[in-house]
Design an enzyme around this catalytic site. Sequence first.
Site, PDB file in Angstrom:
ATOM      1  N   GLY A  88       0.901  -1.445  -0.066  1.00 11.78           N
ATOM      2  CA  GLY A  88      -0.003   0.051   0.089  1.00 11.78           C
ATOM      3  C   GLY A  88       0.711   1.279  -0.202  1.00 11.78           C
ATOM      4  O   GLY A  88       0.319   2.436  -0.166  1.00 11.78           O
TER       5      GLY A  88
ATOM      6  N   ASP B  15       3.068   4.498  -1.054  1.00 12.11           N
ATOM      7  CA  ASP B  15       2.889   5.526  -2.197  1.00 12.11           C
ATOM      8  C   ASP B  15       3.953   6.784  -1.883  1.00 12.11           C
ATOM      9  O   ASP B  15       4.272   6.812  -0.930  1.00 12.11           O
ATOM     10  CB  ASP B  15       1.586   5.635  -2.950  1.00 12.11           C
TER      11      ASP B  15
ATOM     12  N   TYR C 144      -3.109  -0.997   6.837  1.00 10.17           N
ATOM     13  CA  TYR C 144      -4.521  -0.860   6.437  1.00 10.17           C
ATOM     14  C   TYR C 144      -5.277  -1.386   7.484  1.00 10.17           C
ATOM     15  O   TYR C 144      -5.289  -2.404   8.393  1.00 10.17           O
ATOM     16  CB  TYR C 144      -4.809  -1.811   5.108  1.00 10.17           C
TER      17      TYR C 144
ATOM     18  N   LYS D 180      -1.162  -0.683 -12.719  1.00  8.41           N
ATOM     19  CA  LYS D 180      -0.900   0.379 -12.160  1.00  8.41           C
ATOM     20  C   LYS D 180       0.540   0.423 -11.382  1.00  8.41           C
ATOM     21  O   LYS D 180       0.803  -0.349 -10.388  1.00  8.41           O
ATOM     22  CB  LYS D 180      -2.094   1.025 -11.561  1.00  8.41           C
TER      23      LYS D 180
ATOM     24  N   LYS E 151       2.965   3.147  -8.856  1.00  4.76           N
ATOM     25  CA  LYS E 151       2.811   4.458  -7.985  1.00  4.76           C
ATOM     26  C   LYS E 151       3.993   5.169  -8.468  1.00  4.76           C
ATOM     27  O   LYS E 151       5.004   4.730  -8.649  1.00  4.76           O
ATOM     28  CB  LYS E 151       3.118   3.830  -6.425  1.00  4.76           C
TER      29      LYS E 151
ATOM     30  N   ASN F 260      -0.892   9.931  -6.115  1.00  8.11           N
ATOM     31  CA  ASN F 260      -1.404   9.952  -4.658  1.00  8.11           C
ATOM     32  C   ASN F 260      -1.047  11.506  -4.206  1.00  8.11           C
ATOM     33  O   ASN F 260      -0.507  11.680  -3.020  1.00  8.11           O
ATOM     34  CB  ASN F 260      -0.816   9.079  -3.789  1.00  8.11           C
TER      35      ASN F 260
ATOM     36  N   ASP G  20     -15.286   5.723  -4.417  1.00  6.80           N
ATOM     37  CA  ASP G  20     -14.764   4.926  -3.199  1.00  6.80           C
ATOM     38  C   ASP G  20     -16.032   4.711  -2.259  1.00  6.80           C
ATOM     39  O   ASP G  20     -16.930   5.338  -1.995  1.00  6.80           O
ATOM     40  CB  ASP G  20     -13.778   5.653  -2.450  1.00  6.80           C
TER      41      ASP G  20
ATOM     42  N   HIS H 239     -11.840   3.096  -7.071  1.00  3.65           N
ATOM     43  CA  HIS H 239     -10.627   2.869  -6.199  1.00  3.65           C
ATOM     44  C   HIS H 239     -11.204   1.484  -5.492  1.00  3.65           C
ATOM     45  O   HIS H 239     -12.327   1.726  -4.796  1.00  3.65           O
ATOM     46  CB  HIS H 239     -10.362   4.064  -5.367  1.00  3.65           C
TER      47      HIS H 239
ATOM     48  N   GLY I 153      -8.120   0.055  -3.299  1.00  2.00           N
ATOM     49  CA  GLY I 153      -6.720  -0.355  -2.740  1.00  2.00           C
ATOM     50  C   GLY I 153      -6.850   0.004  -1.124  1.00  2.00           C
ATOM     51  O   GLY I 153      -6.585   0.995  -0.424  1.00  2.00           O
TER      52      GLY I 153
ATOM     53  N   GLU J  42     -10.349  -1.543  -9.903  1.00  2.00           N
ATOM     54  CA  GLU J  42      -8.806  -1.570  -9.395  1.00  2.00           C
ATOM     55  C   GLU J  42      -9.143  -2.866  -8.327  1.00  2.00           C
ATOM     56  O   GLU J  42     -10.230  -3.215  -7.765  1.00  2.00           O
ATOM     57  CB  GLU J  42      -8.658  -0.489  -8.330  1.00  2.00           C
TER      58      GLU J  42
END
Length: 463
Positions: A24, A26, A34, A240, A242, A272, A348, A375, A377, A406
């Site tokens: 996760g 970026d 998370y 994708k 980052k 981001n 989201d 989104h 993620g 995603e």
Amino acid sequence: MARGRVTRLTACDVRFPTSLGAHGSDAMHTDPDYSTAYVTLETDAEDGLKGYGITFTLGKGTEVVVCAVNALAPHVLNKDLGDIVGDFRGFYRQLTSDSQLRWKHSSCLEAQTSFSCILLPNQIGPEKGVVHLATAAILNAVWDLWAKQEGKAFCTLLCWQDPRTLSSCIDFRYISDVLTEEEACEILQKNQAGKKEREAQMLTQGYPAYTTSCAWLGYSDDRLKQLCTEALKGGWTRFKVKVGADMQDDVRRCGLIRDMIGPEKTLMMDANQRWDVPEAVEWMARLAEFKPLWIEEPTSPDDILGHAAISRALAPLGIGVATGEQCHNRVIFKQLLQARALQFLQIDSCRLGSVNENLSVLLMAKKFGIPVCPHAGGVGLCELVQHLIIFDFISVSASLENRMCEYVDHLHEHFKYPVLIQKACYLPPKDAGYSTEMKEESVKKYQYPDGDVWRKLLAAQGK
């Protein structure tokens, strides 16, 4: 039919130490854990079913969202579920329009909840920030419980509601200059034709997905190569990467991944929110050689005109702008669409006010002809958003052109009904509910700070 009086609402802080593996990571969020504020709703209905809701966070601050959920609980407790879904717009507005919470400073919230760790000086609303994340968690639980009581996967429940019922779930306040209730009904009614065929298409083919799991910013080159190789073998064609922390590093990593996937595969980039507007244009002009389909979140999510300027500047390079995961509410999306500031819209499932607000954004995107590429993620986001994007195809957009959702391959094992990917596509969920329910053992193990995992980690850190 929805039934039962809500007798109990609980919220807990569940965190996964994903920062230990750079999952996760970026350019702006280098060490995310998370996490979720996990809500459980119980009623006095004889079936004994429970509704579960989540909202996504990155570790610190999850306790603040839990506080906000508890502050909103009086609006839910002792309400009849049938009354809630019978006037979903009214219930949504009740949650988002609490005259004190929509304005109140968090120091006041601290005094009420006795959470000594909450020291944030800013307002927590209206319809944004902490209180909106809490609203999403509660409403996600309501939708989950309703779908379970109906014995249907949530996307199925949503797809086969009549247009008037769906429109009645949406709060059109602040967006009626762009989308009226009558227009929403017309869009939904027009797409009644062909719904069975589109549903059959989803059941056999699934919804196209792209992967972010190969190229988190904190991953080494060796790991990136390994994960790309595995993804290619697994049939993935959309990737994708980052970007945004270091230009030369981005050039090297984007070149590496483009060489691995080849010129025919689709590549997206995600900064981001790292750049100023001129910096975003300059940076992407340098990365244009790698043929990205879009640059995601190139600047502040609040800078609508900045996104519009970036969109205009990058159009000659064939690069679109994608954004939405950090948009506060439907009003920001309305203005992004009005300003032609994005070419790909990213809803989201937890940032906005749950399904109710996402419905309005899907319908506005349809009216403006902008493809929705959600989104996902984060913990549980794939599980939730699969329902919304399948609904969008069947009932709203009726198109897969320039559309994909995603996918990140993290933490699905903690959910009772995990997402199912086949040939790089989301297969429609079949279990009743919104796929929000986590395994009891996972909640217990990863609850912060008293779960087994965190007791050991915090002890090792001397905390």
